[in-house]
Design a protein around this motif. Sequence first.
Motif, PDB file in Angstrom:
ATOM      1  N   ASP A  59     -48.617  -2.727   0.520  1.00 38.67           N
ATOM      2  CA  ASP A  59     -47.670  -3.504   1.306  1.00 38.67           C
ATOM      3  C   ASP A  59     -47.908  -3.213   2.789  1.00 38.67           C
ATOM      4  OD1 ASP A  59     -45.611  -4.931   2.348  1.00 38.67           O
ATOM      5  OD2 ASP A  59     -44.007  -3.662   1.553  1.00 38.67           O
ATOM      6  N   THR A  60     -48.334  -4.225   3.548  1.00 37.04           N
ATOM      7  CA  THR A  60     -48.656  -4.035   4.966  1.00 37.04           C
ATOM      8  C   THR A  60     -47.650  -4.729   5.891  1.00 37.04           C
ATOM      9  OG1 THR A  60     -50.083  -5.991   4.942  1.00 37.04           O
ATOM     10  CG2 THR A  60     -51.125  -3.860   4.442  1.00 37.04           C
ATOM     11  N   ALA A  61     -46.477  -5.053   5.344  1.00 36.81           N
ATOM     12  CA  ALA A  61     -45.494  -5.820   6.126  1.00 36.81           C
ATOM     13  C   ALA A  61     -45.096  -5.093   7.409  1.00 36.81           C
ATOM     14  CB  ALA A  61     -44.256  -6.098   5.277  1.00 36.81           C
ATOM     15  N   ARG A  62     -44.805  -3.792   7.310  1.00 34.37           N
ATOM     16  CA  ARG A  62     -44.392  -3.025   8.496  1.00 34.37           C
ATOM     17  C   ARG A  62     -45.526  -2.947   9.512  1.00 34.37           C
ATOM     18  NH1 ARG A  62     -41.990   2.607   6.757  1.00 34.37           N
ATOM     19  NH2 ARG A  62     -41.783   2.747   9.024  1.00 34.37           N
ATOM     20  N   PHE A  63     -46.735  -2.747   9.011  1.00 26.58           N
ATOM     21  CA  PHE A  63     -47.879  -2.684   9.924  1.00 26.58           C
ATOM     22  C   PHE A  63     -48.074  -4.015  10.642  1.00 26.58           C
ATOM     23  CE2 PHE A  63     -52.325  -3.579  10.833  1.00 26.58           C
ATOM     24  CZ  PHE A  63     -52.672  -2.492  11.624  1.00 26.58           C
ATOM     25  N   GLU A  64     -47.940  -5.114   9.912  1.00 27.57           N
ATOM     26  CA  GLU A  64     -48.135  -6.430  10.521  1.00 27.57           C
ATOM     27  C   GLU A  64     -47.083  -6.700  11.592  1.00 27.57           C
ATOM     28  OE1 GLU A  64     -49.209  -9.778   7.929  1.00 27.57           O
ATOM     29  OE2 GLU A  64     -49.366  -8.324   6.299  1.00 27.57           O
ATOM     30  N   ILE A  65     -45.841  -6.281  11.337  1.00 27.73           N
ATOM     31  CA  ILE A  65     -44.786  -6.441  12.359  1.00 27.73           C
ATOM     32  C   ILE A  65     -45.135  -5.631  13.593  1.00 27.73           C
ATOM     33  CG2 ILE A  65     -42.372  -5.953  12.914  1.00 27.73           C
ATOM     34  CD1 ILE A  65     -41.741  -6.536   9.934  1.00 27.73           C
ATOM     35  N   TYR A  66     -45.567  -4.371  13.363  1.00 24.63           N
ATOM     36  CA  TYR A  66     -45.965  -3.518  14.491  1.00 24.63           C
ATOM     37  C   TYR A  66     -47.122  -4.151  15.266  1.00 24.63           C
ATOM     38  CZ  TYR A  66     -48.862  -0.104  16.864  1.00 24.63           C
ATOM     39  OH  TYR A  66     -49.654   0.522  17.790  1.00 24.63           O
ATOM     40  N   ALA A  67     -48.122  -4.666  14.535  1.00 23.14           N
ATOM     41  CA  ALA A  67     -49.310  -5.238  15.179  1.00 23.14           C
ATOM     42  C   ALA A  67     -48.945  -6.458  16.016  1.00 23.14           C
ATOM     43  CB  ALA A  67     -50.352  -5.607  14.119  1.00 23.14           C
ATOM     44  N   ILE A  68     -48.068  -7.316  15.471  1.00 15.08           N
ATOM     45  CA  ILE A  68     -47.663  -8.521  16.201  1.00 15.08           C
ATOM     46  C   ILE A  68     -46.878  -8.149  17.459  1.00 15.08           C
ATOM     47  CG2 ILE A  68     -46.200 -10.581  16.121  1.00 15.08           C
ATOM     48  CD1 ILE A  68     -46.941 -10.776  13.123  1.00 15.08           C
ATOM     49  N   VAL A  69     -45.891  -7.258  17.291  1.00 12.15           N
ATOM     50  CA  VAL A  69     -45.074  -6.832  18.438  1.00 12.15           C
ATOM     51  C   VAL A  69     -45.943  -6.128  19.478  1.00 12.15           C
ATOM     52  CG1 VAL A  69     -43.196  -5.321  19.179  1.00 12.15           C
ATOM     53  CG2 VAL A  69     -42.957  -6.669  17.088  1.00 12.15           C
ATOM     54  N   GLY A  70     -46.827  -5.246  19.004  1.00 10.35           N
ATOM     55  CA  GLY A  70     -47.706  -4.525  19.923  1.00 10.35           C
ATOM     56  C   GLY A  70     -48.625  -5.453  20.687  1.00 10.35           C
ATOM     57  N   THR A  71     -49.181  -6.452  19.993  1.00  7.64           N
ATOM     58  CA  THR A  71     -50.077  -7.397  20.656  1.00  7.64           C
ATOM     59  C   THR A  71     -49.334  -8.219  21.694  1.00  7.64           C
ATOM     60  OG1 THR A  71     -51.433  -7.553  18.646  1.00  7.64           O
ATOM     61  CG2 THR A  71     -51.692  -9.304  20.287  1.00  7.64           C
ATOM     62  N   ILE A  72     -48.131  -8.663  21.342  1.00  6.62           N
ATOM     63  CA  ILE A  72     -47.323  -9.451  22.282  1.00  6.62           C
ATOM     64  C   ILE A  72     -47.014  -8.627  23.537  1.00  6.62           C
ATOM     65  CG2 ILE A  72     -45.064 -10.524  22.655  1.00  6.62           C
ATOM     66  CD1 ILE A  72     -45.177 -11.424  19.712  1.00  6.62           C
ATOM     67  N   LEU A  73     -46.612  -7.369  23.341  1.00  4.87           N
ATOM     68  CA  LEU A  73     -46.279  -6.515  24.488  1.00  4.87           C
ATOM     69  C   LEU A  73     -47.500  -6.245  25.353  1.00  4.87           C
ATOM     70  CD1 LEU A  73     -43.858  -3.907  22.855  1.00  4.87           C
ATOM     71  CD2 LEU A  73     -43.262  -5.762  24.419  1.00  4.87           C
ATOM     72  N   VAL A  74     -48.630  -5.938  24.697  1.00  9.36           N
ATOM     73  CA  VAL A  74     -49.853  -5.609  25.428  1.00  9.36           C
ATOM     74  C   VAL A  74     -50.359  -6.813  26.226  1.00  9.36           C
ATOM     75  CG1 VAL A  74     -52.319  -5.159  25.081  1.00  9.36           C
ATOM     76  CG2 VAL A  74     -50.630  -3.701  23.996  1.00  9.36           C
ATOM     77  N   VAL A  75     -50.167  -8.003  25.680  1.00  9.65           N
ATOM     78  CA  VAL A  75     -50.629  -9.208  26.373  1.00  9.65           C
ATOM     79  C   VAL A  75     -49.590  -9.684  27.387  1.00  9.65           C
ATOM     80  CG1 VAL A  75     -51.205 -11.648  26.087  1.00  9.65           C
ATOM     81  CG2 VAL A  75     -52.137  -9.958  24.502  1.00  9.65           C
ATOM     82  N   MET A  76     -48.324  -9.688  26.993  1.00  5.65           N
ATOM     83  CA  MET A  76     -47.293 -10.295  27.829  1.00  5.65           C
ATOM     84  C   MET A  76     -46.916  -9.452  29.043  1.00  5.65           C
ATOM     85  SD  MET A  76     -46.834 -13.227  26.657  1.00  5.65           S
ATOM     86  CE  MET A  76     -45.503 -13.649  27.789  1.00  5.65           C
ATOM     87  N   ILE A  77     -46.837  -8.130  28.893  1.00  8.06           N
ATOM     88  CA  ILE A  77     -46.453  -7.291  30.042  1.00  8.06           C
ATOM     89  C   ILE A  77     -47.445  -7.446  31.194  1.00  8.06           C
ATOM     90  CG2 ILE A  77     -46.168  -4.901  30.851  1.00  8.06           C
ATOM     91  CD1 ILE A  77     -44.888  -4.257  28.162  1.00  8.06           C
ATOM     92  N   PRO A  78     -48.761  -7.261  30.956  1.00  7.24           N
ATOM     93  CA  PRO A  78     -49.693  -7.501  32.064  1.00  7.24           C
ATOM     94  C   PRO A  78     -49.673  -8.947  32.557  1.00  7.24           C
ATOM     95  CG  PRO A  78     -50.764  -6.269  30.311  1.00  7.24           C
ATOM     96  CD  PRO A  78     -49.457  -6.759  29.770  1.00  7.24           C
ATOM     97  N   CYS A  79     -49.511  -9.896  31.617  1.00  5.14           N
ATOM     98  CA  CYS A  79     -49.497 -11.306  32.002  1.00  5.14           C
ATOM     99  C   CYS A  79     -48.321 -11.608  32.935  1.00  5.14           C
ATOM    100  CB  CYS A  79     -49.414 -12.180  30.753  1.00  5.14           C
ATOM    101  SG  CYS A  79     -49.684 -13.936  31.084  1.00  5.14           S
ATOM    102  N   LEU A  80     -47.160 -11.053  32.639  1.00  5.49           N
ATOM    103  CA  LEU A  80     -45.988 -11.248  33.497  1.00  5.49           C
ATOM    104  C   LEU A  80     -46.189 -10.596  34.862  1.00  5.49           C
ATOM    105  CD1 LEU A  80     -43.081 -10.701  30.919  1.00  5.49           C
ATOM    106  CD2 LEU A  80     -43.735 -12.847  32.032  1.00  5.49           C
ATOM    107  N   LEU A  81     -46.825  -9.422  34.875  1.00  8.73           N
ATOM    108  CA  LEU A  81     -47.124  -8.755  36.148  1.00  8.73           C
ATOM    109  C   LEU A  81     -48.092  -9.589  36.985  1.00  8.73           C
ATOM    110  CD1 LEU A  81     -47.533  -5.057  34.909  1.00  8.73           C
ATOM    111  CD2 LEU A  81     -45.648  -5.997  36.259  1.00  8.73           C
ATOM    112  N   ILE A  82     -49.065 -10.198  36.325  1.00  6.91           N
ATOM    113  CA  ILE A  82     -50.023 -11.060  37.027  1.00  6.91           C
ATOM    114  C   ILE A  82     -49.316 -12.293  37.588  1.00  6.91           C
ATOM    115  CG2 ILE A  82     -52.027 -12.566  36.707  1.00  6.91           C
ATOM    116  CD1 ILE A  82     -53.036 -10.485  34.629  1.00  6.91           C
TER     117      ILE A  82
END
Length: 317
Positions: free
Chosen positions: A192-215
């Motif tokens: 069961d990888t449900a928790r990992f997938e949630i972490y991966a999605i949230v982590g990817t969004i944060l990693v992409v969106m935080i720098p993107c918003l700063l830019i």
Amino acid sequence: MTAENWTRVSEFILLSFSSLPTEIQSLLFLTFLTIYLVTLMGNSLIILVTLADPMLHSPMYFFLRNLSFLEIGFNLVIVPKMLGTLIAQDTTISFTGCAAQMYFFFFFGVAECFLLATMAYDRYVAICSPLHYPILMNQRTRAKLAAASWFPGFPVATIQTTWLFSFPFCATNKVNHFFCDSPPVLRLVCADTARFEIYAIVGTILVVMIPCLLILCSYTRIAAAILKIPSAKGKHKAFSTCSSHLLVVSLFYVSSSLTYFRPKSNNSPESKKLLSLSYTVVTPMLNPIIYSLRNNEVKNALSRTFHKALALRSHIL
């Protein structure tokens, strides 16, 4: 699936472009080899020129040098193995090798997101506070900003790679990609990888969106400052210092966002491979070209370095 039915995977098989005819694979090999060599030479040249030429010892070129280091690392992690799968049909990669490739892919990818944001902040300070720029972006500050850009890659890569490779894998070990990316490797997990997938999605969004918003924030203020400049020549000069960075940011974010944020129904493995090629292979090659062709200071520095090298060679001979 019970523990008795789990298969211990010691290696993976990268399917890469194995579905294509041999002739096309040979053509791809020559294409990617050329791009790889141009990428290494271009980024290495940027590093050497920005170190050797005193005119390029400003914070902007310090961060550009960091970006070139990052692009070289990014390419070394992915491209050599991909070339091996194309020409030598060496499609196997060890369990440890796959984990290492994924780790450094995440590390360099996250670092690039934050480094691009740092470069946008540098342009903001240079245009909006030109008189205070040398003080605000002194040697210590830019070293701290560079370190802050590289650091987030460590925890993100460590957590995501360690967590994913702690799962049990099923009998199949075929990764339908040209490198060990998270989604195709995750499909081989029999747990069961449900928790990992949630972490991966949230982590990817944060990693992409935080720098993107700063830019976006930096360039909103830059645009407001440029509009206040009375002369058209001044506006053009101010914008030209940002145009190369804006183009690099657009290439990186558009290609990576299309890869990881498309609906699964529209995201076939083949289309994902093509999109992945754009930011793992093509963009690292284009970055030094963009900064060389669109930046007079870099072009002049390259010319000075070339003439110095010729003069030194003539003197030796």
